[in-house]
Structure formats: C-alpha cells, structure tokens
Design an enzyme around this catalytic site. Sequence first.
Site, PDB file in Angstrom:
ATOM      1  N   GLY A   1       0.856  -1.211  -0.038  1.00 51.28           N
ATOM      2  CA  GLY A   1       0.141   0.110   0.095  1.00 51.28           C
ATOM      3  C   GLY A   1       0.744   1.357   0.003  1.00 51.28           C
TER       4      GLY A   1
ATOM      5  CE  LYS B   1      12.183 -35.283 -14.006  1.00 53.33           C
ATOM      6  NZ  LYS B   1      12.909 -35.268 -12.715  1.00 53.33           N
TER       7      LYS B   1
END
Length: 862
Positions: A181, A567
């Site tokens: 912000g 994998k």
Amino acid sequence: MARAAPGRSAGQSVTVDGRTLKLTNLDKVLYPSTGTTKGDVLAYYAEVGPTMLPHLWQRPATRKRWPDGVEGTTVFFAKDLAAGTPDWVRRYGIDHRDHTNDYPVVDDVATLTWIAQLAGLEIHVPQWRFAEDGTPLNPDRLVLDLDPGPGVSIAEVAEVARAARAVLRDIGHDPVPVTSGSKGIHLYAPLDGDQTPEQASALARELARALEADAPDRVISSMRRSERDGKVFVDWSQNNGAKTTVSPYSLRGRAEPTVAAPRTWEELDDPGLAQLSYADVLARVAEQGDLLAALAPAGAPRPAGRDRLSAYRSMRDAARTPEPVPATPPRPTAGPGDPIFVIQEHHARALHWDFRLEHDGVLVSWAVPKSPPSDPRSNRLAVMTEDHPMEYATFEGGIPRGEYGGGQVSIWDSGTFTLHKWRDGKEVIATLQGRPDGGLGGGRRSFALIHTGRGGGKQERNWLMHLMEAEPDYLEPAGPLRQAQDTASTGSGDVVELPEPAGPGRGTLPEPVEGPRRGRPSSPQPGEPISSIEPAEDFPDEIAPMLATLDSGEHFGPEEGWAFEMKWDGVRAVAYLAGGRVRLLSRKGRDESSTYPDVAEPLSRLDVRSAVLDGEVVVTDASGRPDFGLLQNRINLTRGTDIERAAQRWPAQLMVFDVLELDGESLLQRPYAERRELLEGLGLDALGDRVHVPPVFEGDLEAARAISRQLRLEGVVAKRTDSVYAPGRRGRTWLKIKNFLTQEVVIGGWRPGQGGRSSTFGSLLMGIPGTDGLQYVGRVGSGFDARSLDDLQRRLEERAQATPSLVGVPREDTRDAHWVVPDLVGEVTYAELTGPGRMRHPVWRGLRPEKDAAEVVWERPS
C-alpha cells in the site's frame, strides 16, 4: 453505514457487534486528493473487517492516526491505551523496562470502528500473538519487507520477491505476497511456533543476506540508507519481537487511500503491477475471499454471513440469460431427506461437465474438463467455480453467445448423495445415487475431491477428482449438523476422529486402488517366517534404470496412448526383493538399503518370491509435498544412530512406478500398460504408509500438469502405454515435462562468504561438461541451510586443488576463488539463461550423490 449530512459535525450513535459507539465528523475529508472522508474509512473497515480480523487476532495493535487527514501536520503512533478507552476494548499488558503498557487486541468490528473513529488509518501488529492468559507466544509467521530504493520500480521489487520465494520454498516456507500500500511488497510465510522472535529474526536476516549475496547489484540487506540507491532493501528486522508491520488489509496514510493487499504470484508477473485502493480491495474480497487465509491462526474468527451467490450474480444479467438469477442471498437450510447433486454437460467454448453438490443452501460447483472419472486409476482435474443457486439443479437450455458460459447445457445425471466428509476448501467425499439412465450408470458411485491448489490465482481453484473403489464406511453428521468438520461426537460424548484418506503426500493425493494380493502356495502363512518355508532366493540381476528425455510439452501431439505420472522430487531407487530380503540400489548402483530402513522394512513383507521395482525415494514436508531439501537430511548418512534419528524426524517414502521382474520372470519386454496392471496388483499400498503406487493420469496431460503444479512438483513424466523398458537408455517413449527449470551441475570451485557466512562459502562455481572441458555456467549462493553449508564446506575442503577445473570463468569470479576436484554433482533451479550460457537467479536444491559428474548434460526441452 449511516453517513452524516455534508457540512454537519454532529455525531450519531451506532451499534456494532452489540457495542454502542458515537461517530463524529463523518464528512471530514481525510484523503484530499480523492475526497475520501472519515465516513468512507469507517465504511471500509466495517466491510473488510471480517476478512481482516483473523490477521489481527490476539496481536497487540499499534495505531497510526491522522486527526487532520493525510495532508495535516499532526500524525502520531498510538501504542498504549489512553484514558477514555471504552472498557469493552480487550487489552493485554506488555512489560517495558520501567513500566507496563496496555495494548488493544482487535478481535471484532466494534474495535476496528473505534480505531477508525479516532482517524486511526493504519494498524500495525507484530508477528507474534498473545496466549489467552496474556503470555506472548512465539511468532507464527515470518515477514520480509521488500522496500525499493531510489530509482527502483515495483516491477523490480516483484522480481526480487520471486527470488525470495524460491529461497523460502527451499526451506519449507511458501510465502504469500502483499503489496504494502506504500511502495514495496511484503512476503508472509507461516511458522510453526517453534522459533523464538530472536531465532525468527536471525532466519530472516540470513535469508536477506543470501538474497544480497546472490544479486549484490540489485539487493541490499544492511540498514544503511545511503547505499540503497537502485537496490531493493530486504528489511528482515520486522521479525524482532519489538517491531511491527502494517497489517494486511490496513489502509495507508498516503496521498491516496491505498491498502496493504494480499496478491497472487500471477499478479506479480504483471508489468503493470501497482498498489491497490480500498475500493479495489473490497471488490477483490467479494470475488476472491481472503488470499491470505492460509496464514490465519487456528481459532481466529472467520468471515461469516457472506452472500454465497454474489459472484454468481455479478457474472450474469438476468435480462440476457435464461439461467436462474435469484435477487436475494440464499438461505441455508438442512431439511429432511438427502442433499441433491446434478452433473450438467456443458458445450461452452470447451466441452466440460459441471459437477454440483448441495451445501449450505447453494450448489457448490466444479468444472471437470474430461467428465467425471469412471476408473479408480484415472483421476480428473476439477476446477472449482462460483457457487450456483439451488434452482440451477433443473436448468437445461442455451446460454446466449457472448454471455458468461455461453453454450448448450443439458443434465447428464442427477439425484441425491450421501455425504461422508466435507472440509471447506480441502476435501469432499460423497456417494452419489443417480438416475437409472444417467451418465453414472444408475449405481452408487463414491467420489473424493481433494483440493490441490497452491500459489494463489487461478491455481487456487484446482482440485483432483477420484472415483473410489468402495463406499466409505464413515459419515458426516446428518440434518442441521451437515457441515464441514473433522470430528463427530458419539452418543457417549466421546470424540471420534474421522479417517483421513491416505496417499503418497499425507492426504495431498487420494489413495491409489489396492489390487488383489498375489498369494502363492509357497508363500508363508500369516505369522510364519519365510525361512521356514524355503531357503532364501538369490537376488535378481541388476537392471540399470531407464531414463526420460526432456520435452517442452508444447507440441506434444495426441495424448491417446500416453500415461502421465508425477515427477517426484526425490532420488531414483531400484528395489530388489528376494525371499523376504531387500536391496535398494541407487542409480549409480550404490546399496542404500541401510540408508532408508523405513522403506526397506515394509518391502520385505511383500508377498512375492522375487521382484524388481523401480521408484523414487522422497521425504515430504508438513503439507505432504515431497521436498528435496528435506531429503538432503537423509542422503549420505552412514552411522546407524544418525540414520535412526533422521528416519524418525524425516521419514522416507518410496513412490513405486514400475515393476521390472516378478517371481523370476523378466517384464522388460512387456508393454508399460501391462507392467502397470501387474504393479497395481501387488498390494504394495497394504504395506503401510512408506510405500505407494501413486496414481497415473491416462491420456490426460492437462490434468496431470495441473496437479503437479499445485503440488509444486518438478513436473510430469509421459510414458507410452505400449513402451518396453529399456535399461540405462534414454528415448522418446519416456518424456519428462518440467514445470520449472532445473539443472544438474558439477561443482568446480567456491568463493568465500561474508558476514554470517564468513566461516563457509558464499557461492559455488558451477560447470557442465562440454567439448572444451567443464564449462562455467554461473555461481549459486542461495538455497542453503546451516546443515548443508557445513556439510558442503567439509566436502569442498577435502577436494581442494591448486588449478582451476572450470573453463570460461569471468575474471571477477576468479579473484578469490578456491578450486576443487570436480566430482560433486548438485541440482539447481534457475530463472533463465543469459547470452553466454550463464544461469540467472540459480537456487541450490541439493546434492545428487547418485549421479556421476561425467553424466551431467544440459537439459533443454525439445
């Protein structure tokens, strides 16, 4: 919220959470550049409050106040509570050197409203919380504040954030980004509460130094402001127990009303990344909920009372679509009878099936691209979509082109279901009873939906849908208690824990279907030792593991005839079984049986005379995801006491994906599909939670890749279902498709460290064998923990040599280099390759002791 008339300063009394507050000067402008008033600020905090409160819960709140607005001259931090604070504001005392201050804790919207009424725009909190008795707890989150120096854009800060994420993930902490912000980005990562503030701060400091060591031209970790020009300052100090950070969802006292806003990692890739206004944040929360919800502590208040159909209505115009569009929020009820389900075939831009279950007054919905699974061995990707109204259960018809979901909808099946488990955002298990002529075939079908989404953005919506072999024998509470929960009470008042679905990742994947046991006349009876039946068999002949070829997956071609496996993030291991004995060999042929006794022992109980099984040894983190960094703690141990201790702390698992020999018969020339069927029939999953046959995705690359990404695995392996097993060879019938760039490298030297790493190396010099020798490809200085630093430093010193083993090393990297015998192989991830073939942003993953240096090659997808 009521607003005072313009120009009036008279106050008004409101009731919030049962507390009466007097609000004044609602029309006072606090942000002149946008005209944002105190009334707007109060309305923002009232609306965002339920989402913000979990991140404030039980934390001492420091308020930054601007009584005259952000352009006024009066601004101050309010730490302790002043006289006149309402007595209902909860507080705890913090002892200082010579006094004790009472700090508020913000655990309801009433307290947020009281802060906003006093023009408290910003709320700052530490990374620790109070226990109920007021005792400060250890921090439950770690934060890195990435602050741009002069001349640095937020896009460059985002680049450093991605590098920081890679380092954090390597040590088991996956952060969530929050645009502050103000100017920079905060990274929040969960902690388990075992570290003191001093330890958490030290960890953050080492992370900051590692980032600086890896990119000293772009990152700085020291507090000296004079050196920050053109760099990103990684502020680690906010993990100190006495420091605070602006809370997620807090407004900022900037020229415009921006907010510290949680973001997705996909957003950080946007070149137009910018800070968000409070209006932006309210719209995002309504659509996406809390992107930081995973970091909210257990027991914290949760957002309640939301309109579950607000997203549905925002996507549809009732005047343009025949779909039902209720004008009012749903009313959750739990009436008599079983809840309903509907599966709709949806010919939209892409054909898919909409799977909808009644829950909490709406139809909770998933889009299944390839229809619900009809085989327990074939799982499906299920993408969660917005909740639909109950009226949608009977909808059929055409949605106009150009409208959301435009296309033809028809009911594929519908009926009722029995709910076995519902954990919001995590897991749903239900048994469906469809129509006799429906797509499910008229029988009872049990499905498990497991949330796999991680990392924010669209990936958060991804689930895995699994057809179960049999209907579970446990149920969720019925009637009014039919809600998401983990435990149920028996009539005696005892708490019964509902069973969790087992799987290779401690619940991250559904349990693979167990095939029939392969009983044989010569097998021992239960409790009878094998040696009493027959003498021990000889071990089968050794078989070199078959290798996969790297492929991009972009031009894969038809998926029919292919099976897709995960994998796994581990080390290759081939298990040889004979007469109740086990040998576990690495890819280099080294016997690892004693290194992983927690894997070898259950294999010894498999009911076969002999077998050869191909697989991968993994260690999982707390979330059940295989973690190569944690596996490093098990590699290369030799002392029995060390192995036993490591096995207790980091238990290993074996993911078995192929069977090469069975009972003396070679299966190498059998097609993959046949070997897979034999593998699933061995009963490996009945051996306990250390050996698994993970699911395979047949003909569904999209689903397999989506799941592998959400589990943050390296990728998938595609295998031709008609392929034979080619020992030691690499071909096009096995293809590995990676989600991110990884590369095996040979260590050729090192450079000394500085600061906290002055006693070890600062970076490793890496090479890959080429035609002219060991070609330099860059240096890696991040991704190491204390244990790996010490272990590698010892190995480097043992291999010292006077002459360079690398070619092509630039002069700036040779001035203080130490050279070593190049026989250590490691693995790194990296962002991309630069022009001269150097890795950009490499991050260390760990040693690869099962690999020979001569075997290392560039892995570039074809």
